[in-house]
Motif scaffolding. Structure first.
Motif, PDB file in Angstrom:
ATOM      1  N   GLU A  39     -17.817 -27.095  24.656  1.00  0.00           N
ATOM      2  CA  GLU A  39     -18.760 -26.635  25.677  1.00  0.00           C
ATOM      3  C   GLU A  39     -19.509 -27.823  26.292  1.00  0.00           C
ATOM      4  O   GLU A  39     -20.694 -28.027  26.035  1.00  0.00           O
ATOM      5  N   PRO A  40     -18.809 -28.617  27.119  1.00  0.00           N
ATOM      6  CA  PRO A  40     -19.437 -29.817  27.672  1.00  0.00           C
ATOM      7  C   PRO A  40     -20.701 -29.558  28.483  1.00  0.00           C
ATOM      8  O   PRO A  40     -21.671 -30.306  28.375  1.00  0.00           O
ATOM      9  N   ALA A  41     -20.735 -28.503  29.269  1.00  0.00           N
ATOM     10  CA  ALA A  41     -21.931 -28.221  30.075  1.00  0.00           C
ATOM     11  C   ALA A  41     -23.129 -27.936  29.167  1.00  0.00           C
ATOM     12  O   ALA A  41     -24.252 -28.367  29.450  1.00  0.00           O
ATOM     13  N   PHE A  42     -22.900 -27.226  28.083  1.00  0.00           N
ATOM     14  CA  PHE A  42     -23.962 -26.928  27.122  1.00  0.00           C
ATOM     15  C   PHE A  42     -24.469 -28.214  26.483  1.00  0.00           C
ATOM     16  O   PHE A  42     -25.681 -28.442  26.402  1.00  0.00           O
ATOM     17  N   MET A  43     -23.543 -29.079  26.041  1.00  0.00           N
ATOM     18  CA  MET A  43     -23.952 -30.344  25.418  1.00  0.00           C
ATOM     19  C   MET A  43     -24.775 -31.184  26.386  1.00  0.00           C
ATOM     20  O   MET A  43     -25.823 -31.725  26.026  1.00  0.00           O
ATOM     21  N   CYS A  93     -20.372 -39.358  25.806  1.00  0.00           N
ATOM     22  CA  CYS A  93     -19.546 -40.463  26.317  1.00  0.00           C
ATOM     23  C   CYS A  93     -18.150 -40.418  25.717  1.00  0.00           C
ATOM     24  O   CYS A  93     -17.151 -40.592  26.429  1.00  0.00           O
ATOM     25  N   TYR A  94     -18.070 -40.182  24.412  1.00  0.00           N
ATOM     26  CA  TYR A  94     -16.777 -40.138  23.733  1.00  0.00           C
ATOM     27  C   TYR A  94     -15.871 -39.075  24.356  1.00  0.00           C
ATOM     28  O   TYR A  94     -14.737 -39.347  24.730  1.00  0.00           O
ATOM     29  N   PHE A  95     -16.368 -37.862  24.471  1.00  0.00           N
ATOM     30  CA  PHE A  95     -15.525 -36.785  24.991  1.00  0.00           C
ATOM     31  C   PHE A  95     -15.278 -36.908  26.493  1.00  0.00           C
ATOM     32  O   PHE A  95     -14.286 -36.402  26.996  1.00  0.00           O
ATOM     33  N   SER A  96     -16.155 -37.623  27.192  1.00  0.00           N
ATOM     34  CA  SER A  96     -15.939 -37.880  28.614  1.00  0.00           C
ATOM     35  C   SER A  96     -14.961 -39.031  28.839  1.00  0.00           C
ATOM     36  O   SER A  96     -14.509 -39.240  29.956  1.00  0.00           O
ATOM     37  N   GLY A  97     -14.675 -39.792  27.782  1.00  0.00           N
ATOM     38  CA  GLY A  97     -13.752 -40.920  27.895  1.00  0.00           C
ATOM     39  C   GLY A  97     -14.404 -42.203  28.359  1.00  0.00           C
ATOM     40  O   GLY A  97     -13.731 -43.104  28.856  1.00  0.00           O
ATOM     41  N   LEU A 117     -10.919 -43.850  28.344  1.00  0.00           N
ATOM     42  CA  LEU A 117     -10.504 -44.573  27.141  1.00  0.00           C
ATOM     43  C   LEU A 117      -9.537 -43.802  26.259  1.00  0.00           C
ATOM     44  O   LEU A 117      -9.016 -44.351  25.308  1.00  0.00           O
ATOM     45  N   HIS A 118      -9.284 -42.542  26.545  1.00  0.00           N
ATOM     46  CA  HIS A 118      -8.394 -41.751  25.702  1.00  0.00           C
ATOM     47  C   HIS A 118      -6.984 -41.718  26.291  1.00  0.00           C
ATOM     48  O   HIS A 118      -6.805 -41.477  27.487  1.00  0.00           O
ATOM     49  N   TRP A 127     -14.114 -31.408  29.979  1.00  0.00           N
ATOM     50  CA  TRP A 127     -14.625 -32.773  29.832  1.00  0.00           C
ATOM     51  C   TRP A 127     -14.118 -33.690  30.940  1.00  0.00           C
ATOM     52  O   TRP A 127     -14.775 -34.637  31.321  1.00  0.00           O
ATOM     53  N   ILE A 128     -12.904 -33.418  31.405  1.00  0.00           N
ATOM     54  CA  ILE A 128     -12.340 -34.233  32.493  1.00  0.00           C
ATOM     55  C   ILE A 128     -11.786 -33.317  33.572  1.00  0.00           C
ATOM     56  O   ILE A 128     -11.587 -32.139  33.368  1.00  0.00           O
TER      57      ILE A 128
END
Length: 196
Positions: free
Chosen positions: A90-94, A121-125, A180-181, A195-196
């Motif tokens: 749930e990126p928007a929630f985070m 940042c990690y999950f956004s790459g 980065l992923h 996330w992307i």
């Protein structure tokens, strides 16, 4: 019953609820890890716990705002952070919780805010700022390897050993210019959840 007493009782209920939610998360995680079922991928049982906790935390936030130390105590405030930190689907929630935490940063553990920043940042790459995220035993790339330990000291986090920093420094030069992923399965999941 007077309003103060009612409010106090409700805060105690919310405190207990947050602590129990985090405990359940960690308990399920430990059982899945012991059974070697936590990975690869996002275990559906773990995801269900994370989503349920996120939904309950949304309700709590709607009622009292971000659960700060002064509202629910340190343990429950830390539990709220753990719930957000684990709501990876749930990126928007985070991101929304990160914004809320920034508004009350003097009433929460500042290391929690730093960890959530790095997690996003990690999950956004993108490279992380505070060096809190790892991929296995390897430190995830940093925005600036030369300042990370100064930032960590300000948060009362232990320094990262030089060999771990040196191992990721080569990635830092161009890290902000690319995702980065490279794992296609992970990237497909990140795309699916937003996330992307």
């Amino acid at each position: 019953m007077d309003i103060y007493l009612a409010n106090s009782m409700r805060r105690e209920q919310l405190t207990h609820q947050l602590v129990q939610m985090a405990a359940r998360d960690l308990d399920v995680r430990e059982k899945l890890q012991t059974a070697d079922k936590l990975s690869p991928g996002y275990n559906p049982v773990m995801e269900a716990v994370h989503r349920q906790n996120a939904n309950q935390l949304r309700e709590i936030i709607a009622e009292i705002g971000w659960p700060t130390r002064s509202k629910v105590g340190e343990q429950a405030s830390d539990a709220a952070w753990l719930i957000v930190q684990h709501s990876i689907a749930e990126p928007a929630f985070m991101k929304g919780c990160y914004t809320l935490m920034q508004l009350v940063c003097s009433d929460i553990n500042p290391a929690n805010l730093a960890c959530l920043h790095d997690r996003i940042c990690y999950f956004s790459g993108h490279p992380q700022r505070y060096g809190t995220q790892y991929e296995g035993e390897y430190l995830y790339p940093l925005e600036d390897a030369t300042t990370v330990n100064t930032l960590r000291a300000g948060l009362q986090l232990p320094p990262i050993l030089a060999d771990k920093i040196n191992a990721v420094s080569e990635f830092d030069i161009n890290a902000t210019k690319r995702d980065l992923h490279t794992d296609p399965t992970f990237n497909e999941w990140r795309k699916t959840v937003g996330w992307i």
